[in-house]
Write an enzyme that holds these catalytic residues in place. Structure first.
Site, short mmCIF file in Angstrom:
data_model
loop_
_atom_site.label_atom_id
_atom_site.label_comp_id
_atom_site.label_asym_id
_atom_site.label_seq_id
_atom_site.Cartn_x
_atom_site.Cartn_y
_atom_site.Cartn_z
N GLY A 127 0.81 -1.19 -0.04
CA GLY A 127 0.10 -0.06 -0.06
C GLY A 127 0.91 1.23 -0.16
O GLY A 127 1.53 1.65 -1.00
N CYS A 128 1.09 1.80 1.23
CA CYS A 128 1.71 3.00 1.17
C CYS A 128 3.23 3.19 0.88
O CYS A 128 3.75 4.06 0.31
CB CYS A 128 1.54 3.76 2.59
SG CYS A 128 -0.33 4.10 2.84
#
Length: 213
Positions: free
Chosen positions: A151-152
């Site tokens: 994700g991030c």
């Protein structure tokens, strides 16, 4: 497809390349927050080892006056500043303003004199001052640690490359909720956007650079 190379060989043919470390690094801790360490939270990811690795790297970075940057996530109570991301990813409700899941975990102490960037979207660059800050500091390399790999961390890696900084992703210091997305995204980032390296390689690199004071 008949006689096609396996995945590793396929990518080695097309993407077998390393950028290498630059000369002026910064270290980033991406979203090491309580939600991923609290077993009662839906985002729990069993990532104590990743944080421990990141802290060892931070110690080596501090010895060379390499700056450390931290990111967290915070939304208005109704999530209205989170846009489509907040609408899509329901676990982001753990990061509404004042929710303890958005706090730093007990093992991470963030000093008042180090930069914290609060974001609403996956990338640490999107809608923040990170790129401008790194440019002002004459940084050419960003060492990525944090959560989650798929994700991030990945979003930050892609934007890091897009902004012209060298992304160095430390395999030991990033984590995810499952091994499959973790490994798949490490593989893809290493193929296309930056270099995936070990904690030992990162600390060895930090030990060789001059002070950035």
């Amino acid at each position: 497809m008949p006689n096609s190379p396996d995945l590793g060989e396929n990518y080695r043919i097309a993407y077998d390349n390393k950028i290498g470390f630059g000369k002026r690094p910064a270290l980033i801790f991406i979203d090491f927050v309580e939600a991923y360490f609290n077993k009662d939270c839906e985002l729990y990811a069993d990532v104590d080892d990743a944080l421990a690795s990141a802290l060892r790297i931070r110690e080596a970075a501090r010895a060379k006056n390499v700056p450390t940057i931290y990111t967290n996530v915070s939304y208005l109570p109704d999530g209205s500043d989170g846009g489509r991301f907040f609408q899509k990813a329901k676990p982001l409700r753990n990061f509404t303003r004042g929710n303890p899941m958005g706090a730093w975990p007990a093992a991470l102490k963030v000093p008042d004199d180090e930069l914290v960037i609060t974001k609403q979207y996956p990338s640490a660059f999107f809608g923040t001052s990170l790129a401008s800050t790194l440019t002002t500091w004459n940084i050419d390399t960003l060492i990525l640690t944090g959560l989650s790999t798929s994700g991030c961390v990945r979003a930050t890696c892609v934007d890091c490359s897009s902004h012209g900084f060298i992304p160095i992703v430390v395999r030991d210091a990033v984590g995810d909720r499952h091994e499959a997305p973790h490994e798949a995204n490490l593989f893809d980032m290493n193929a296309k956007y930056g270099d995936v390296v070990t904690e030992a390689e990162t600390i060895a690199y930090l030990d060789t650079i001059g002070d950035n004071s």
